[in-house]
Design a protein around this motif. Structure first.
Motif, PDB file in Angstrom:
ATOM      1  N   SER A 284       0.828  -1.206   0.000  1.00 34.61           N
ATOM      2  CA  SER A 284       0.000   0.000   0.000  1.00 34.61           C
ATOM      3  C   SER A 284       0.862   1.256   0.000  1.00 34.61           C
ATOM      4  N   ASN A 285       1.983   1.230   0.712  1.00 39.00           N
ATOM      5  CA  ASN A 285       2.896   2.378   0.701  1.00 39.00           C
ATOM      6  C   ASN A 285       3.504   2.591  -0.679  1.00 39.00           C
ATOM      7  N   THR A 286       3.984   1.522  -1.297  1.00 42.33           N
ATOM      8  CA  THR A 286       4.602   1.634  -2.617  1.00 42.33           C
ATOM      9  C   THR A 286       3.585   2.063  -3.664  1.00 42.33           C
TER      10      THR A 286
ATOM     11  N   TYR B 299      -4.562   1.258   2.586  1.00 43.75           N
ATOM     12  CA  TYR B 299      -4.326  -0.107   3.046  1.00 43.75           C
ATOM     13  C   TYR B 299      -5.560  -0.990   2.824  1.00 43.75           C
ATOM     14  N   ASP B 300      -6.735  -0.517   3.231  1.00 51.29           N
ATOM     15  CA  ASP B 300      -7.961  -1.318   3.125  1.00 51.29           C
ATOM     16  C   ASP B 300      -8.278  -1.681   1.677  1.00 51.29           C
TER      17      ASP B 300
ATOM     18  N   ARG C 250      -8.292  -5.492   0.141  1.00 52.32           N
ATOM     19  CA  ARG C 250      -9.469  -6.008  -0.572  1.00 52.32           C
ATOM     20  C   ARG C 250      -9.063  -6.560  -1.940  1.00 52.32           C
ATOM     21  N   ILE C 251      -8.243  -5.795  -2.669  1.00 48.82           N
ATOM     22  CA  ILE C 251      -7.798  -6.223  -3.994  1.00 48.82           C
ATOM     23  C   ILE C 251      -6.955  -7.492  -3.897  1.00 48.82           C
ATOM     24  N   LEU C 252      -6.044  -7.550  -2.939  1.00 49.48           N
ATOM     25  CA  LEU C 252      -5.203  -8.739  -2.776  1.00 49.48           C
ATOM     26  C   LEU C 252      -6.051  -9.972  -2.470  1.00 49.48           C
TER      27      LEU C 252
END
Length: 84
Positions: A34-36, A41-42, A46-48
């Motif tokens: 999420s940082n990159t 983050y959420d 969800r996508i992962l």
């Protein structure tokens, strides 16, 4: 299709490919991704989870108990097919 035309889901797969996250030993956790990706983050989580259910991403739990993700062979094909 250009990178700018990809959905958030497609951009995350492309990012994982570009970072060579294609083996368990090269995996990253959701926070790192999420940082990159500069995405919430959420949303990344969800996508992962969706990609894992579809077989594009696999996960493992490291020694510290953190879930880490990497691109599968099917995920690499998905990324490649986005640009053909």
């Amino acid at each position: 299709m250009s990178e700018e035309q990809l959905s958030a889901s497609g951009r995350l797969l492309l990012l994982m490919h570009n970072l060579c996250l294609v083996r368990p030993e090269n995996s990253q956790n959701c926070y790192e991704l999420s940082n990159t990706a500069k995405m919430p983050y959420d949303e990344v989580l969800r996508i992962l989870e969706e990609h894992e259910a579809e077989g594009y991403v696999a996960s493992l739990v490291d020694q510290s108990g953190t879930k880490r993700y990497y691109l599968t062979g099917l995920g690499m094909i998905k990324v490649g097919s986005s640009f053909t």
